[in-house]
Design a protein around this motif. Sequence first.
Motif, mmCIF file in Angstrom:
data_model
loop_
_atom_site.group_PDB
_atom_site.id
_atom_site.type_symbol
_atom_site.label_atom_id
_atom_site.label_comp_id
_atom_site.label_asym_id
_atom_site.label_seq_id
_atom_site.Cartn_x
_atom_site.Cartn_y
_atom_site.Cartn_z
ATOM 1 N N PHE A 81 14.300 1.598 -0.426
ATOM 2 C CA PHE A 81 13.605 1.396 0.844
ATOM 3 C C PHE A 81 12.637 0.236 0.701
ATOM 4 C CE2 PHE A 81 11.072 4.555 -1.462
ATOM 5 C CZ PHE A 81 9.771 4.088 -1.319
ATOM 6 N N LYS A 106 13.550 -5.209 11.254
ATOM 7 C CA LYS A 106 14.869 -4.687 11.637
ATOM 8 C C LYS A 106 15.763 -5.786 12.208
ATOM 9 C CE LYS A 106 14.006 0.216 12.272
ATOM 10 N NZ LYS A 106 14.058 1.360 13.194
ATOM 11 N N ARG A 113 16.439 0.052 4.589
ATOM 12 C CA ARG A 113 15.800 1.277 5.081
ATOM 13 C C ARG A 113 14.291 1.049 4.977
ATOM 14 N NH1 ARG A 113 20.267 3.953 1.841
ATOM 15 N NH2 ARG A 113 18.930 3.308 0.140
ATOM 16 N N TYR A 114 13.560 1.449 6.010
ATOM 17 C CA TYR A 114 12.136 1.129 6.086
ATOM 18 C C TYR A 114 11.258 2.368 6.018
ATOM 19 C CZ TYR A 114 13.686 -3.518 7.131
ATOM 20 O OH TYR A 114 14.279 -4.750 7.031
ATOM 21 N N HIS A 132 10.730 8.726 14.208
ATOM 22 C CA HIS A 132 12.172 8.472 14.314
ATOM 23 C C HIS A 132 12.548 7.008 14.055
ATOM 24 C CE1 HIS A 132 10.688 7.360 18.292
ATOM 25 N NE2 HIS A 132 11.755 6.579 18.373
ATOM 26 N N GLN A 133 11.591 6.106 14.139
ATOM 27 C CA GLN A 133 11.873 4.686 13.936
ATOM 28 C C GLN A 133 11.958 4.296 12.463
ATOM 29 O OE1 GLN A 133 9.559 1.964 16.483
ATOM 30 N NE2 GLN A 133 8.780 3.811 17.490
ATOM 31 N N ASP A 135 12.917 5.289 8.249
ATOM 32 C CA ASP A 135 13.837 6.038 7.399
ATOM 33 C C ASP A 135 13.091 6.892 6.375
ATOM 34 O OD1 ASP A 135 16.319 4.654 8.390
ATOM 35 O OD2 ASP A 135 15.184 2.937 7.632
ATOM 36 N N TRP A 136 11.918 6.437 5.991
ATOM 37 C CA TRP A 136 11.104 7.084 4.969
ATOM 38 C C TRP A 136 9.654 7.135 5.437
ATOM 39 C CZ3 TRP A 136 11.979 7.968 -0.532
ATOM 40 C CH2 TRP A 136 13.314 7.796 -0.931
ATOM 41 N N LYS A 162 13.242 13.225 6.817
ATOM 42 C CA LYS A 162 12.894 11.945 6.191
ATOM 43 C C LYS A 162 12.573 12.202 4.725
ATOM 44 C CE LYS A 162 12.787 9.976 10.245
ATOM 45 N NZ LYS A 162 13.861 9.132 10.674
#
Length: 173
Positions: A81, A106, A113-114, A132-133, A135-136, A162
């Motif tokens: 990430f 993005k 993955r952010y 939700h925006q 990934d981690w 997450k």
Amino acid sequence: MKVYLGLVSRNSRKAKEIRKEGWGVVVVPSLIKKFCHKTFPLYFVDNGAFTCWKNKVPFDDTAFLKTLEFVASIKETPPTFVVVPDKVAEGLRSLDFSLCWLERLKREFPNFRYALALQDGMEIKHIEPVVHQFDWLFVGGTTKWKIRWGELWVKFAHTHNKKCHIGRVGIVK
């Protein structure tokens, strides 16, 4: 659970230990020239904001973007990430800053993955609408805040499917 340590020389005894244990490393802009993806295939990219904050210098967005460009060129081993730029210990200012950066990242680096860096002063009510925006989740901030709220943030992350990383928690000697 995965363990990530600070980047070390690729030929050192510690590098051999890291690989043997299946651990990863943290890649920061200031050390990108020391990074070798073949030596350390498990890694994540930190944005370097903590180092800038600690040294009382402005965030180096140019170095961060150059780091991402370099890492994007490594097709066979992408980072686990990337920590979106943040403002250490600045709560909602940090959240706003990260959300602005996320759009750009993005767009320019869509395959990563952010992770949102959670900072002192952030609360679940602030993160719930935007989780939700990302990934981690990355528990950053001051050590005192991290120790106090880390477990809560890990549970929150898992509730939202997450993964969560707690940054800078100790030193292996």
